[in-house]
Design a protein around this motif. Structure first.
Motif, PDB file in Angstrom:
ATOM      1  N   THR A 200     -41.563   3.448  19.008  1.00 10.20           N
ATOM      2  CA  THR A 200     -41.674   2.092  19.556  1.00 10.20           C
ATOM      3  C   THR A 200     -42.144   2.098  21.001  1.00 10.20           C
ATOM      4  OG1 THR A 200     -39.377   2.152  20.228  1.00 10.20           O
ATOM      5  CG2 THR A 200     -39.842   1.138  18.092  1.00 10.20           C
ATOM      6  N   GLY A 201     -42.085   3.263  21.643  1.00  7.09           N
ATOM      7  CA  GLY A 201     -42.551   3.336  23.020  1.00  7.09           C
ATOM      8  C   GLY A 201     -41.548   2.765  23.996  1.00  7.09           C
ATOM      9  N   TRP A 202     -41.891   2.785  25.244  1.00  8.28           N
ATOM     10  CA  TRP A 202     -40.999   2.303  26.307  1.00  8.28           C
ATOM     11  C   TRP A 202     -41.025   0.782  26.347  1.00  8.28           C
ATOM     12  CZ3 TRP A 202     -37.102   3.766  29.155  1.00  8.28           C
ATOM     13  CH2 TRP A 202     -36.732   2.989  30.264  1.00  8.28           C
ATOM     14  N   ALA A 203     -39.820   0.186  26.363  1.00  7.58           N
ATOM     15  CA  ALA A 203     -39.755  -1.269  26.417  1.00  7.58           C
ATOM     16  C   ALA A 203     -39.576  -1.693  27.857  1.00  7.58           C
ATOM     17  CB  ALA A 203     -38.597  -1.778  25.575  1.00  7.58           C
ATOM     18  N   GLU A 204     -40.456  -2.584  28.297  1.00  6.07           N
ATOM     19  CA  GLU A 204     -40.369  -3.065  29.678  1.00  6.07           C
ATOM     20  C   GLU A 204     -39.190  -4.010  29.865  1.00  6.07           C
ATOM     21  OE1 GLU A 204     -41.763  -2.088  32.301  1.00  6.07           O
ATOM     22  OE2 GLU A 204     -43.137  -0.677  31.285  1.00  6.07           O
ATOM     23  N   SER A 205     -38.879  -4.771  28.785  1.00  6.16           N
ATOM     24  CA  SER A 205     -37.731  -5.666  28.869  1.00  6.16           C
ATOM     25  C   SER A 205     -37.045  -5.709  27.517  1.00  6.16           C
ATOM     26  CB  SER A 205     -38.168  -7.070  29.295  1.00  6.16           C
ATOM     27  OG  SER A 205     -38.799  -7.723  28.222  1.00  6.16           O
ATOM     28  N   LEU A 206     -35.833  -6.260  27.516  1.00  8.26           N
ATOM     29  CA  LEU A 206     -35.041  -6.340  26.289  1.00  8.26           C
ATOM     30  C   LEU A 206     -35.822  -7.052  25.202  1.00  8.26           C
ATOM     31  CD1 LEU A 206     -31.473  -7.412  27.489  1.00  8.26           C
ATOM     32  CD2 LEU A 206     -32.193  -5.178  26.640  1.00  8.26           C
ATOM     33  N   ALA A 207     -35.747  -6.524  23.965  1.00 10.93           N
ATOM     34  CA  ALA A 207     -36.307  -7.226  22.824  1.00 10.93           C
ATOM     35  C   ALA A 207     -35.263  -7.170  21.729  1.00 10.93           C
ATOM     36  CB  ALA A 207     -37.610  -6.571  22.371  1.00 10.93           C
ATOM     37  N   GLY A 208     -34.752  -8.317  21.338  1.00 11.18           N
ATOM     38  CA  GLY A 208     -33.681  -8.335  20.344  1.00 11.18           C
ATOM     39  C   GLY A 208     -33.439  -9.725  19.817  1.00 11.18           C
ATOM     40  N   VAL A 209     -32.265 -10.247  20.119  1.00 10.24           N
ATOM     41  CA  VAL A 209     -31.875 -11.568  19.629  1.00 10.24           C
ATOM     42  C   VAL A 209     -31.631 -12.464  20.841  1.00 10.24           C
ATOM     43  CG1 VAL A 209     -30.148 -12.833  18.305  1.00 10.24           C
ATOM     44  CG2 VAL A 209     -30.744 -10.491  17.661  1.00 10.24           C
ATOM     45  N   SER A 210     -32.258 -13.633  20.835  1.00 13.93           N
ATOM     46  CA  SER A 210     -31.999 -14.557  21.937  1.00 13.93           C
ATOM     47  C   SER A 210     -30.751 -15.363  21.638  1.00 13.93           C
ATOM     48  CB  SER A 210     -33.177 -15.516  22.119  1.00 13.93           C
ATOM     49  OG  SER A 210     -34.253 -14.802  22.666  1.00 13.93           O
ATOM     50  N   LEU A 211     -29.953 -15.565  22.673  1.00 16.64           N
ATOM     51  CA  LEU A 211     -28.722 -16.348  22.533  1.00 16.64           C
ATOM     52  C   LEU A 211     -28.834 -17.563  23.430  1.00 16.64           C
ATOM     53  CD1 LEU A 211     -26.182 -13.401  22.696  1.00 16.64           C
ATOM     54  CD2 LEU A 211     -27.024 -14.570  20.658  1.00 16.64           C
TER      55      LEU A 211
END
Ligand SMILES: Nc1ncnc2c1ncn2[C@@H]1O[C@H](COP(=O)(O)OP(=O)(O)O)[C@@H](O)[C@H]1O
Ligand SMILES: [Mg+2]
Lengths: 247, 379
Positions: free
Chosen positions: B201-212
């Protein structure tokens, strides 16, 4: 009743209970049993009536109708000037609490209450406060010679003592009418005599009306009138028309 | 009159204690079963869903392809700006989950790493000890308090994903996911662990997941979720409760335990009915005598209902004590903890069952003929 016979309302002669052509049929169709047929009876203040007759002749059924426990198939019952046969179940319940004292063949005490609790409990049915009912219960037990048995459970009492507690219970709300169904059936001679004596006293000394169903000749001896039942019919008793009140 | 009735009912129970104990004991077995099953259901449920219950959010936003799976969702934190524009949305946060492992004093254990931004709706609310990490703080974590069972204490360093070391600074209660403890870390640590777990997936610059999303007090979660779905493309927003139900196993677990607990409560009602029908039948002449002496049916009803209430209370105390004892000795594989709310709910259900059972027997009391008092089978 009051308008029909003014003489009856006098304090001495007032009719406390009156059955008017009472009939009770159990069941219907070919199996129907006529337990009581056209019974008429009036009992006045201070009068003790003994109801005698063979087993199955309808004594208990008649007593139940007098006591507003059973509705007649035909006929009417009055207690004082209230026609109990025209009351609702709720009104009959209240009337029994306030105006009728019952003594059953077996004492019918609650096994989990002491003698004094058994007696006092019925006070609340007639609206007495707890302390008043309690005091009156203690006093009645005392008068009936049970002061030292007041705190005992029924199982610790003899049959005669239990029956005396039942009499105290019947008298707690000071009812004008006392009904007893074979109260001496389970007692020996001496105790039976004592119980009958107490019932007779309760009737005469306080101007109550009493009806006692019995097989027992000793009871009959205490009664002002003896009425005999056979096959659901009450034998005509000439005294009924002109009650002689003894004291 | 009411007090007379209560006193009559309780006096009877007291003077026949052996019998009362038998009745209460029978109901206590059922109360124990009900309480244990309800406690188990609650513990399993909290173990599965804690991660979503621990945050202060009203709406959960997945990306469409994730099919509402927390682990698969990849909503970039960059969506926050767009989400904030939606009517009714007050604050936006993101949690990003990675399944991994942790070395604890008790050995290796599977955990779920949760990356989140501090001071957003994604921050866990159930801090019970220590503090929460701050964004940008390196090598810091708050962990689910169940890790205390593995010997973890505040100040300990634990190794995650093989070689990442974090210091535990706080404990969060009831924040498990799929029965595993969670480890809450700032976005940077999450990115490092994800890189190791899923190098492709490579380096993530910011969180990627579930928005609350936290919504305005007067807004409705379902309405806000619908608004999100119609304004922002490719997202699947649902109210929190629905997001919780989408966690694998939760629906089945709730359905199954719901039926079992309902059954034990129904059996309790049935047993109490039988008990009281027996009592009323056996005490027929006694009750009729009271009626003959002028006791209204209401008095007998109150006496019986106070007996049912007393039996319920005794059974509840015994049953709850039994469940509490079981939870103390239960093996770790059986998560059983009794929360007061569960005791209250199950207790109320059992009370209703007891009153319903006794109430059924009451119909016999109302039909009782006072003339029976004259029958000569009294004692
Ligand atoms: N509840 C009832 N159902 C049917 N028959 C009854 C009932 N009560 C009494 N009987 C019948 O009525 C008759 C009179 O009974 P009862 O009044 O008890 O007589 P006693 O008290 O003189 O012995 C008997 O034949 C009895 O079988
Ligand atoms: Mg008889």
């Amino acid at each position: 009743m009051t308008s029909a016979a003014p003489a009856d309302t006098s304090p001495v002669n007032a009719a406390v209970v009156r059955a008017d052509g009472c009939t009770r049929v159990f069941g219907d169709g070919p199996g129907a049993v006529t337990a009581v047929s056209g019974a008429s009876l009036t009992v006045h203040r201070g009068e003790l009536v003994a109801l005698v007759g063979p087993s199955g002749s309808g004594k208990t059924t008649l007593l139940s109708m007098l006591g507003a426990l059973l509705t007649p198939t035909a006929g009417r019952v009055f207690i004082g000037d209230v026609e109990t046969t025209a009351l609702t179940e709720r009104e009959r319940t209240r009337l029994r609490a306030a105006r009728i004292g019952f003594v059953f063949q077996s004492a019918g005490l609650l096994p989990y209450l002491t003698a004094v609790e058994n007696v006092a409990t019925v006070g609340s049915f007639a609206g007495l406060s707890r302390p008043v009912a309690r005091r009156r219960a203690e006093q009645l037990l005392d008068e009936l010679g049970l002061a030292n048995r007041a705190g005992h459970l029924p199982k610790a009492l003899s049959g005669g003592e239990q029956q005396r507690v039942a009499i105290a219970r019947a008298l707690l709300n000071d009812p004008p009418l006392l009904l007893a169904d074979e109260p001496t059936a389970h007692l020996d001679g001496e105790r039976g005599r004592q119980v009958i004596g107490l019932i007779a006293d309760a009737v005469r000394q306080h101007g109550r009306a009493g009806v006692v169903v019995t097989h027992d000749d000793r009871v009959a001896a205490h009664a002002d009138r003896v009425m005999a039942m056979t096959d659901g019919r009450l034998a005509t008793d000439p005294a009924a028309a002109h009650p002689a009140v003894s004291g | 009159m009411t007090w007379t009735a209560v006193r009559l009912g309780i006096a009877e129970l007291w003077r026949s204690r052996a019998r009362t104990a038998l009745a209460a004991g029978t109901v206590a077995v059922l109360a124990f079963l009900t309480m244990t099953l309800a406690g188990l259901a609650d513990s399993l449920d909290r173990g599965s869903t804690g991660v979503l219950q621990a945050v202060d959010a009203d709406v959960v936003v997945f990306n469409e392809e994730a099919r509402r799976q927390l682990l698969r969702s990849r909503v970039p934190h960059g969506q926050a700006t767009a989400l904030l524009q939606v009517d009714g949305v007050r604050a936006v946060g993101t949690i990003a989950l990675v399944p991994t492992s942790a070395e604890t004093p008790a050995g290796a254990t599977r955990v779920t790493l949760v990356g989140y931004h501090a001071r957003t709706p994604a921050e866990p609310t159930r801090l019970v000890a220590g503090r929460l990490p701050v964004d940008g703080e390196p090598g810091i974590a708050a962990v689910d308090s169940s890790l205390r069972g593995s010997g973890v204490e505040i100040g300990d360093e634990i190794t995650i994903a093989g070689d990442r070391v974090v210091e535990v600074v706080g404990f969060v209660e009831d924040a498990r996911f799929l029965q595993q403890p969670t480890v809450w870390v700032p976005p940077d640590m999450w990115a490092q662990v994800r890189m190791r777990a899923f190098p492709e997936t490579g380096w993530a610059e910011s969180l990627a997941g579930v928005s609350l999303l936290r919504i305005s007090p007067d807004a409705d979660p379902a309405t806000v979720a619908a608004a999100v779905n119609s304004t922002v493309d490719g997202l699947d927003a649902v109210p929190l409760a629905e997001g919780v139900r989408a966690i694998p196993g939760v629906d089945v677990q709730r359905g199954t335990f719901g039926v079992i607990v309902t059954l034990t409560v129904a059996v309790t009602a049935l047993v109490v009915t039988l008990l009281f029908v027996l009592i009323v039948t056996e005490r027929r002449v006694q009750l009729a005598t009271l009626r003959a002496l002028g006791a209204p049916p209401r008095l007998l009803a109150v006496a019986l209902l106070s007996q049912a209430t007393a039996v319920w209370l005794l059974a509840l105390v015994a049953g709850t004590a039994g469940t509490a004892a079981l939870s103390a000795v239960a093996p770790e594989a059986m998560p059983l903890a009794l929360r007061p709310a569960v005791v209250a709910t199950a207790g109320a259900a059992l009370l209703l069952a007891a009153l319903a059972g006794a109430g059924f027997a009451l119909r016999r009391v109302h039909r009782l003929d006072p003339a029976i008092a004259m029958e000569d089978d009294q004692t």
